[in-house]
Design a protein around this motif. Structure first.
Motif, PDB file in Angstrom:
ATOM      1  N   SER A  17      55.159  74.583  66.117  1.00 17.46           N
ATOM      2  CA  SER A  17      56.464  74.004  65.800  1.00 17.46           C
ATOM      3  C   SER A  17      57.519  75.079  65.613  1.00 17.46           C
ATOM      4  O   SER A  17      58.658  74.957  66.085  1.00 17.46           O
ATOM      5  CB  SER A  17      56.362  73.155  64.529  1.00 17.46           C
ATOM      6  N   ARG A  18      57.137  76.179  64.956  1.00 18.38           N
ATOM      7  CA  ARG A  18      58.081  77.276  64.763  1.00 18.38           C
ATOM      8  C   ARG A  18      58.420  77.938  66.098  1.00 18.38           C
ATOM      9  O   ARG A  18      59.589  78.222  66.395  1.00 18.38           O
ATOM     10  CB  ARG A  18      57.483  78.299  63.808  1.00 18.38           C
ATOM     11  N   VAL A  47      64.323  76.598  60.188  1.00 17.57           N
ATOM     12  CA  VAL A  47      64.375  77.335  61.443  1.00 17.57           C
ATOM     13  C   VAL A  47      65.538  78.292  61.394  1.00 17.57           C
ATOM     14  O   VAL A  47      66.530  78.056  60.693  1.00 17.57           O
ATOM     15  CB  VAL A  47      64.522  76.376  62.640  1.00 17.57           C
ATOM     16  N   PRO A  48      65.461  79.411  62.116  1.00 16.19           N
ATOM     17  CA  PRO A  48      66.558  80.376  62.069  1.00 16.19           C
ATOM     18  C   PRO A  48      67.796  79.826  62.734  1.00 16.19           C
ATOM     19  O   PRO A  48      67.758  78.921  63.552  1.00 16.19           O
ATOM     20  CB  PRO A  48      65.977  81.577  62.839  1.00 16.19           C
ATOM     21  N   GLU A  80      62.107  77.975  67.872  1.00 17.44           N
ATOM     22  CA  GLU A  80      62.822  79.220  68.135  1.00 17.44           C
ATOM     23  C   GLU A  80      63.210  79.335  69.614  1.00 17.44           C
ATOM     24  O   GLU A  80      64.309  79.804  69.936  1.00 17.44           O
ATOM     25  CB  GLU A  80      61.967  80.412  67.719  1.00 17.44           C
ATOM     26  N   VAL A  81      62.311  78.898  70.498  1.00 20.17           N
ATOM     27  CA  VAL A  81      62.649  78.930  71.926  1.00 20.17           C
ATOM     28  C   VAL A  81      63.834  78.023  72.212  1.00 20.17           C
ATOM     29  O   VAL A  81      64.756  78.373  72.978  1.00 20.17           O
ATOM     30  CB  VAL A  81      61.425  78.515  72.775  1.00 20.17           C
ATOM     31  N   ALA A  82      63.855  76.849  71.592  1.00 17.84           N
ATOM     32  CA  ALA A  82      64.973  75.930  71.804  1.00 17.84           C
ATOM     33  C   ALA A  82      66.282  76.504  71.266  1.00 17.84           C
ATOM     34  O   ALA A  82      67.351  76.309  71.860  1.00 17.84           O
ATOM     35  CB  ALA A  82      64.674  74.588  71.135  1.00 17.84           C
TER      36      ALA A  82
END
Length: 222
Positions: free
Chosen positions: A98-99, A216-217, A103-105
Motif C-alpha cells: 500500500s505504501r 503518505v508523503p 508513493e508511485v501514484a
C-alpha cells in the motif's frame, strides 16, 4: 520523772515485728499493683498489634482476590505478546504494497498516465544467502506535443524515472522501451500525442516487518 518499762522484752520485739510486717504487706500490695498495671498495659499493646495484624491479613486477602480477578488480564497480555511475535515473524520480509503503490501514484507526473502495472514479491534466500529482489513493471503513456521545438516529449518520462529512483523501496530503475509517435503531416489522431513507454525497477525486501504507514508523503512539485 523516771520511766520504767515493766513490759517483757518479747512483747516489744513482737510489736516491732508487727510494724515491719505491715510495711512488707504494703510493699507487696504496691508491687502487685505495679505488676498488674504493667501486665494490663502489655496485654493492651498485644491486643492492638493483633488487631493491626488482622487488618493487614484482611487487606492481603482482599488484594489477593483482586489479583485473582486481574490474573486473566496478565494471561491475555502474555498471549497478545506471543501473537504479536508470530505476526511480526510472518510479516518479516514482506513488502508494504500500500505504501509503495501510494508513493508511485504520488510521484507520477500529471502529463503521464499508466496503462499497466505489475509487481512480483521478493523471495527470501536460504540461510546465509541473499534473496531474490522483487520487480515492479510499469507501462504508460506520456503526453508529447507533435512538432514541438525543442522536442520535450521525454521530459516527463525522465522526471518519472528520477522520482522512482528516489523511492526507498525501489532500486535499479530502468526505461525498458519507448515508442515516439511519428511526425504529423496532415490530420493528427489523438494517439499521436503520446509516447508509449515501459519501466522496470527492483523491489528491495525489508529486513523486518514493516507496519502500514499512517499517512503518505506529500506529492512532489510538478
Amino acid at each position: 520523772m523516771i520511766r520504767i518499762n515493766l513490759l517483757p522484752p518479747e512483747i516489744g520485739q513482737k510489736r516491732k515485728d508487727e510494724h515491719r510486717w505491715q510495711w512488707v504487706i504494703i510493699g507487696g500490695i504496691v508491687a502487685a499493683v505495679v505488676f498488674a498495671g504493667v501486665f494490663m498495659l502489655l496485654q493492651l499493646q498485644v491486643s492492638m498489634k493483633q488487631g493491626e495484624v488482622a487488618s493487614v491479613k484482611q487487606q492481603a486477602a482482599v488484594l489477593g482476590e483482586q489479583a485473582q480477578r486481574f490474573q486473566i488480564f496478565q494471561e491475555k497480555q502474555a498471549d497478545l505478546a506471543v501473537r504479536r511475535g508470530i505476526v511480526a515473524s510472518a510479516l518479516a520480509g514482506r513488502v508494504d504494497w500500500s505504501r509503495l503503490l501510494s508513493e508511485v501514484a504520488l510521484v507520477l507526473p500529471s502529463d503521464i498516465y499508466l496503462i499497466q502495472m505489475g509487481a512480483a514479491q521478493p523471495l527470501a534466500g536460504a540461510a546465509g544467502l541473499p534473496g531474490t529482489p522483487g520487480q515492479l513493471t510499469i507501462g504508460g503513456k506520456a503526453l508529447d506535443v507533435p512538432n514541438d521545438v525543442p522536442d520535450l516529449g521525454y521530459r516527463s518520462i525522465a522526471k518519472l524515472l528520477s522520482r522512482l529512483a528516489e523511492l526507498q523501496q525501489l532500486d535499479g530503475v530502468w526505461l525498458t522501451n519507448s515508442v515516439k509517435p511519428a511526425a504529423a503531416t496532415g490530420s493528427i489522431a489523438q494517439t499521436d500525442f503520446f509516447i508509449t513507454f515501459g519501466v522496470t525497477a527492483e523491489i528491495s525486501a525489508p529486513a523486518t516487518a514493516t507496519a502500514s504507514s499512517p499517512g503518505v508523503p506529500a506529492p512532489p512539485s510538478q
